[in-house]
Scaffold this motif. Structure first.
Motif, PDB file in Angstrom:
ATOM      1  N   ASN A  76      -1.776   0.828   3.241  1.00  0.00           N
ATOM      2  CA  ASN A  76      -1.082   1.570   4.297  1.00  0.00           C
ATOM      3  C   ASN A  76      -0.498   2.869   3.751  1.00  0.00           C
ATOM      4  N   GLN A  77       0.044   2.836   2.535  1.00  0.00           N
ATOM      5  CA  GLN A  77       0.596   4.039   1.927  1.00  0.00           C
ATOM      6  C   GLN A  77      -0.498   5.082   1.699  1.00  0.00           C
ATOM      7  N   LEU A  78      -1.637   4.643   1.189  1.00  0.00           N
ATOM      8  CA  LEU A  78      -2.736   5.577   0.948  1.00  0.00           C
ATOM      9  C   LEU A  78      -3.258   6.181   2.255  1.00  0.00           C
ATOM     10  N   MET A  79      -3.396   5.363   3.278  1.00  0.00           N
ATOM     11  CA  MET A  79      -3.887   5.862   4.563  1.00  0.00           C
ATOM     12  C   MET A  79      -2.898   6.855   5.176  1.00  0.00           C
ATOM     13  N   SER A  80      -1.604   6.556   5.094  1.00  0.00           N
ATOM     14  CA  SER A  80      -0.618   7.487   5.654  1.00  0.00           C
ATOM     15  C   SER A  80      -0.582   8.786   4.858  1.00  0.00           C
ATOM     16  N   THR A  81      -0.772   8.706   3.547  1.00  0.00           N
ATOM     17  CA  THR A  81      -0.826   9.911   2.721  1.00  0.00           C
ATOM     18  C   THR A  81      -2.034  10.761   3.097  1.00  0.00           C
ATOM     19  N   MET A  82      -3.171  10.118   3.313  1.00  0.00           N
ATOM     20  CA  MET A  82      -4.378  10.858   3.690  1.00  0.00           C
ATOM     21  C   MET A  82      -4.212  11.514   5.054  1.00  0.00           C
ATOM     22  N   LYS A  83      -3.623  10.809   6.006  1.00  0.00           N
ATOM     23  CA  LYS A  83      -3.422  11.384   7.340  1.00  0.00           C
ATOM     24  C   LYS A  83      -2.449  12.553   7.291  1.00  0.00           C
TER      25      LYS A  83
ATOM     26  N   ILE B 284     -13.018   8.455   5.604  1.00  0.00           N
ATOM     27  CA  ILE B 284     -12.703   7.327   4.725  1.00  0.00           C
ATOM     28  C   ILE B 284     -11.833   6.337   5.493  1.00  0.00           C
ATOM     29  N   SER B 285     -12.246   5.084   5.529  1.00  0.00           N
ATOM     30  CA  SER B 285     -11.499   4.061   6.235  1.00  0.00           C
ATOM     31  C   SER B 285     -10.739   3.186   5.237  1.00  0.00           C
ATOM     32  N   ALA B 286      -9.902   2.314   5.749  1.00  0.00           N
ATOM     33  CA  ALA B 286      -9.130   1.415   4.891  1.00  0.00           C
ATOM     34  C   ALA B 286     -10.047   0.467   4.124  1.00  0.00           C
ATOM     35  N   ASP B 287     -11.125   0.041   4.757  1.00  0.00           N
ATOM     36  CA  ASP B 287     -12.071  -0.847   4.069  1.00  0.00           C
ATOM     37  C   ASP B 287     -12.737  -0.148   2.886  1.00  0.00           C
ATOM     38  N   MET B 288     -13.044   1.129   3.055  1.00  0.00           N
ATOM     39  CA  MET B 288     -13.655   1.878   1.961  1.00  0.00           C
ATOM     40  C   MET B 288     -12.679   2.037   0.795  1.00  0.00           C
ATOM     41  N   ILE B 289     -11.413   2.291   1.111  1.00  0.00           N
ATOM     42  CA  ILE B 289     -10.399   2.409   0.058  1.00  0.00           C
ATOM     43  C   ILE B 289     -10.242   1.080  -0.665  1.00  0.00           C
ATOM     44  N   LYS B 290     -10.265   0.007   0.093  1.00  0.00           N
ATOM     45  CA  LYS B 290     -10.145  -1.332  -0.487  1.00  0.00           C
ATOM     46  C   LYS B 290     -11.297  -1.607  -1.461  1.00  0.00           C
ATOM     47  N   GLN B 291     -12.505  -1.247  -1.074  1.00  0.00           N
ATOM     48  CA  GLN B 291     -13.662  -1.444  -1.943  1.00  0.00           C
ATOM     49  C   GLN B 291     -13.577  -0.580  -3.196  1.00  0.00           C
TER      50      GLN B 291
END
Length: 72
Positions: free
Chosen positions: A59-66, A37-44
Motif C-alpha cells: 500500500n505504501q509503494l502504491m500510494s508513493t507511485m500515485k 504497474i499494479s500491486a500484483d506486479m510489485i508483489k512479484q
C-alpha cells in the motif's frame, strides 16, 4: 490549381499537429487512470528480489507511485 494544393498542404499540417496533441493528451489521461504497474506486479518483483511483501508495504509503494504521478 495552385491554391488547392496549398490549402491541401495546410490542412494536412493542421491535421497532423492537432492529431499529435490530441493523441498526447489521450495517452497522458489513460496512463493516469490506468497505471502500468499494479500491486500484483510489485508483489512479484519483491518476491523475485527475495523480499516477502506485506500488505502495508504494498500500500505504501502504491500510494508513493500515485503521488509521484500526480506531481508530473
Amino acid at each position: 490549381m495552385g491554391t488547392t494544393i496549398i490549402v491541401g498542404i495546410i490542412a494536412l499540417l493542421i491535421g497532423l499537429v492537432g492529431g499529435f496533441f490530441i493523441a498526447r493528451w489521450y495517452m497522458k489521461k489513460y496512463f493516469q487512470d490506468n497505471p502500468p504497474i499494479s500491486a500484483d506486479m510489485i508483489k512479484q518483483m519483491m518476491a523475485q528480489m527475495g523480499q516477502k511483501p506485506s500488505q502495508k508495504k504494498l500500500n505504501q509503494l502504491m500510494s508513493t507511485m500515485k503521488a509521484s504521478q500526480k506531481k508530473k
